[in-house]
Design an enzyme around this catalytic site. Structure first.
Site, PDB file in Angstrom:
ATOM      1  N   GLU A 142       0.829  -1.206   0.000  1.00 57.09           N
ATOM      2  CA  GLU A 142       0.000   0.000   0.000  1.00 57.09           C
ATOM      3  C   GLU A 142       0.865   1.258   0.000  1.00 57.09           C
ATOM      4  O   GLU A 142       2.000   1.251   0.476  1.00 57.09           O
ATOM      5  CB  GLU A 142      -0.898   0.002   1.247  1.00 57.09           C
ATOM      6  CG  GLU A 142      -1.873  -1.164   1.239  1.00 57.09           C
ATOM      7  CD  GLU A 142      -2.737  -1.253   2.488  1.00 57.09           C
ATOM      8  OE1 GLU A 142      -3.843  -1.776   2.387  1.00 57.09           O
ATOM      9  OE2 GLU A 142      -2.304  -0.822   3.569  1.00 57.09           O
ATOM     10  N   CYS A 155       3.561   8.383   1.239  1.00 57.46           N
ATOM     11  CA  CYS A 155       4.113   7.413   2.174  1.00 57.46           C
ATOM     12  C   CYS A 155       4.193   6.090   1.420  1.00 57.46           C
ATOM     13  O   CYS A 155       3.173   5.569   0.965  1.00 57.46           O
ATOM     14  CB  CYS A 155       3.157   7.324   3.361  1.00 57.46           C
ATOM     15  SG  CYS A 155       3.623   6.097   4.573  1.00 57.46           S
ATOM     16  N   CYS A 162       6.479  -6.912   6.796  1.00 60.91           N
ATOM     17  CA  CYS A 162       7.647  -6.410   7.532  1.00 60.91           C
ATOM     18  C   CYS A 162       8.088  -7.487   8.507  1.00 60.91           C
ATOM     19  O   CYS A 162       7.254  -8.203   9.062  1.00 60.91           O
ATOM     20  CB  CYS A 162       7.284  -5.134   8.295  1.00 60.91           C
ATOM     21  SG  CYS A 162       8.698  -4.341   9.109  1.00 60.91           S
ATOM     22  N   CYS A 166       6.974  -5.291  15.359  1.00 58.05           N
ATOM     23  CA  CYS A 166       6.575  -4.372  16.440  1.00 58.05           C
ATOM     24  C   CYS A 166       5.106  -4.658  16.777  1.00 58.05           C
ATOM     25  O   CYS A 166       4.253  -4.635  15.893  1.00 58.05           O
ATOM     26  CB  CYS A 166       6.756  -2.918  16.012  1.00 58.05           C
ATOM     27  SG  CYS A 166       8.454  -2.544  15.513  1.00 58.05           S
ATOM     28  N   CYS A 169       2.052  -2.411  15.564  1.00 62.72           N
ATOM     29  CA  CYS A 169       1.956  -2.057  14.147  1.00 62.72           C
ATOM     30  C   CYS A 169       1.304  -3.198  13.362  1.00 62.72           C
ATOM     31  O   CYS A 169       1.732  -4.338  13.446  1.00 62.72           O
ATOM     32  CB  CYS A 169       3.353  -1.776  13.608  1.00 62.72           C
ATOM     33  SG  CYS A 169       3.383  -1.460  11.831  1.00 62.72           S
ATOM     34  N   GLU A 225      10.599  -2.399   6.475  1.00 57.59           N
ATOM     35  CA  GLU A 225      11.770  -1.762   7.068  1.00 57.59           C
ATOM     36  C   GLU A 225      12.751  -1.582   5.910  1.00 57.59           C
ATOM     37  O   GLU A 225      13.424  -2.536   5.480  1.00 57.59           O
ATOM     38  CB  GLU A 225      12.333  -2.658   8.181  1.00 57.59           C
ATOM     39  CG  GLU A 225      13.680  -2.266   8.707  1.00 57.59           C
ATOM     40  CD  GLU A 225      13.767  -0.859   9.308  1.00 57.59           C
ATOM     41  OE1 GLU A 225      12.767  -0.363   9.897  1.00 57.59           O
ATOM     42  OE2 GLU A 225      14.843  -0.244   9.170  1.00 57.59           O
ATOM     43  N   SER A 258      12.754   6.113   7.291  1.00 55.17           N
ATOM     44  CA  SER A 258      12.345   5.785   8.656  1.00 55.17           C
ATOM     45  C   SER A 258      12.823   4.378   9.005  1.00 55.17           C
ATOM     46  O   SER A 258      12.708   3.461   8.199  1.00 55.17           O
ATOM     47  CB  SER A 258      10.817   5.861   8.751  1.00 55.17           C
ATOM     48  OG  SER A 258      10.384   5.694  10.082  1.00 55.17           O
ATOM     49  N   SER A 281      12.471   5.334  14.737  1.00 57.01           N
ATOM     50  CA  SER A 281      11.254   4.965  15.474  1.00 57.01           C
ATOM     51  C   SER A 281      11.680   4.458  16.849  1.00 57.01           C
ATOM     52  O   SER A 281      12.020   3.297  17.006  1.00 57.01           O
ATOM     53  CB  SER A 281      10.489   3.879  14.713  1.00 57.01           C
ATOM     54  OG  SER A 281      10.081   4.392  13.461  1.00 57.01           O
ATOM     55  N   HIS A 283      10.115   5.167  20.306  1.00 57.69           N
ATOM     56  CA  HIS A 283       8.929   4.727  21.061  1.00 57.69           C
ATOM     57  C   HIS A 283       9.173   4.440  22.545  1.00 57.69           C
ATOM     58  O   HIS A 283       8.201   4.249  23.284  1.00 57.69           O
ATOM     59  CB  HIS A 283       8.246   3.517  20.413  1.00 57.69           C
ATOM     60  CG  HIS A 283       7.905   3.730  18.967  1.00 57.69           C
ATOM     61  ND1 HIS A 283       7.192   4.820  18.525  1.00 57.69           N
ATOM     62  CD2 HIS A 283       8.208   3.019  17.842  1.00 57.69           C
ATOM     63  CE1 HIS A 283       7.053   4.754  17.211  1.00 57.69           C
ATOM     64  NE2 HIS A 283       7.679   3.685  16.768  1.00 57.69           N
ATOM     65  N   CYS A 403      -0.357   5.703  10.006  1.00 51.29           N
ATOM     66  CA  CYS A 403       0.859   5.004  10.421  1.00 51.29           C
ATOM     67  C   CYS A 403       0.519   3.725  11.177  1.00 51.29           C
ATOM     68  O   CYS A 403      -0.261   3.744  12.112  1.00 51.29           O
ATOM     69  CB  CYS A 403       1.685   5.864  11.370  1.00 51.29           C
ATOM     70  SG  CYS A 403       2.238   7.365  10.627  1.00 51.29           S
TER      71      CYS A 403
END
Ligand code: SAH
Length: 411
Positions: A142, A155, A162, A166, A169, A225, A258, A281, A283, A403
């Protein structure tokens, strides 16, 4: 094997010297990747059929070779590049400076269809658009296109799924399907540029301007990633930033890479000397919590990731962004804001800013966004340390385009 970083040479776009095979064989999608177990990291992308090779996979020198391997004069590479990167053209009918036979062979050999749009959803009064694409092997990725008053941001995805796992996510929860090629990454931007040219994105409050809209910003914050798919991602950055007709001629400053904090990848990017913006990232400022929220932390700790981000700043002069999804009662305590402020200041001043974002809901997750008062307090505590801090705008939540919500369901 899921546990060792894939060497860069294994990336999906490594097809520069191979003979052309067009059309690409149809590879049926493999069964859906099993959900990753908590904490598990997957570096090596499963091997699937390679995407057909595309002009945007190649450097200008490689393009010349590719064109010659198709039996045409090397200078045709530049002409084809001008069509694709400058005019965003892939229709042989429009390439009138090329003899007809040459056009169709070059397009068939170097401008194959990589992305097939399957769903397009609109949000924010037409100013946000989410696209779901089917890739040649059935994998789905996407991209989200967002119009703001003075810029248009896309984006983009760099992997189907991925491997970083995480838990907050949606993409991470789906596991890694495969790496994307440089061509597949670049095509998302080219598609967006064409959509803008056709006026498909509603006004951003700046409708008075005359010039056609352009994609001004690209963020590698879709699926994947990117630093775990290093060669293709950096190849894509080169295609985006190379001046026309070799590339799209975008400013590197408008591009944000990112990462979860793959330290060797950050160092490699530092050495490339392309002044893109780096977003880390984070967090959580402490290893105990970050091990849970961003499992890569068990490999490279908070301090190691921050040191690498600082080295990036030193080498490029680009201020680093720290991404921080505020999760209610998990990572939003005042003491964590203080600890983050201290850790950033310990490394220097003026090198970083923090971008907290209220957590976007994802299916099956027990976590939710921090309360507004808590969010404000977190921001103020960081500012009290002198750290520039701005809450990140979140777009497309109602179309699962925000996100962490990209999970490639076709609903
Ligand atoms: N793998 C890269 C890029 C993809 S995610 C990375 O992790 O940086 C882009 C950003 O969205 C990251 O900062 C990520 O941590 C954040 N994100 C993921 N899930 C989110 C969620 N549910 N709510 C808010 N931000 C989220």
């Amino acid at each position: 094997m899921t546990d060792t970083p894939a060497p860069a040479s294994e990336s999906a776009s490594e097809s520069a010297t191979e003979p052309v095979s067009v059309p690409a064989p149809v590879v049926l999608p493999e069964p859906t990747t099993a959900r990753p177990v908590p904490g598990q990291l997957t570096f090596q992308a499963p091997r699937r059929g390679k995407p057909p090779r595309h002009l945007a996979d190649f450097t200008p020198a490689e393009r010349k070779e590719a064109v010659e391997s198709l039996g045409h004069k090397g200078y045709r590479a530049k002409q084809l590049s001008a069509h694709y990167f400058e005019r965003l053209e892939d229709d042989p009918e429009q390439m009138t400076d090329l003899p007809k036979a040459v056009r169709s062979e070059l397009v068939a050999g170097l401008l194959p269809t990589l992305l097939t749009p399957i769903v397009q959803r609109v949000a924010d009064d037409g100013q946000t658009m989410k696209y779901a694409w089917r890739l040649h092997d059935g994998a789905i990725v996407e991209s989200v296109l967002m119009r703001y008053p003075k810029r248009v941001t896309i984006c983009i995805s760099s992997q189907a799924g991925c491997g970083m796992n995480c838990p907050f996510c949606a993409t991470g929860q789906a596991g890694l399907t495969r790496n994307m090629s440089a061509g597949e990454i670049v095509e998302q931007v080219v598609w967006a540029a064409r959509a803008l040219r056709r006026g498909e994105l509603a006004g951003g409050g700046d409708d008075d301007h005359e010039a056609p809209l352009r994609v001004s910003n690209v963020v590698f914050m879709g699926m994947g990633e990117a630093l775990a798919n290093y060669k293709a991602s950096v190849g894509a950055i080169r295609r985006l930033t190379d001046p026309a007709p070799d590339g799209l001629g975008m400013s590197a400053r408008g591009i944000t890479m990112s990462t979860v904090g793959l330290v060797p990848g950050i160092d490699k990017l530092t050495a490339e000397g392309i002044p893109v913006t780096l977003a880390l990232s984070l967090h959580a400022p402490d290893d105990e919590l970050r091990n849970e929220l961003v499992p890569i932390n068990t490999r490279w700790s908070v301090d190691e990731a921050l040191d690498a981000a600082y080295r990036y700043f030193e080498a490029t002069g680009r201020r680093v962004s720290i991404e921080y999804a505020l999760i209610r009662d998990i990572n939003d305590q005042g003491w964590r804001a203080d600890l983050l402020g201290e850790k950033l200041n310990r490394r220097g001043r003026g090198w970083v800013h923090v971008n907290p974002i209220p957590l976007n809901p994802t299916p099956g997750s027990k976590w939710t966004a921090s309360r507004p008062g808590v969010e404000q307090n977190f921001v103020e505590r960081l500012r009290a340390h002198g750290i520039p801090t701005t809450i990140r705008d979140t777009r497309g939540q109602d179309i699962d385009g925000a996100c962490g919500q990209l999970a490639a369901s076709t609903a």
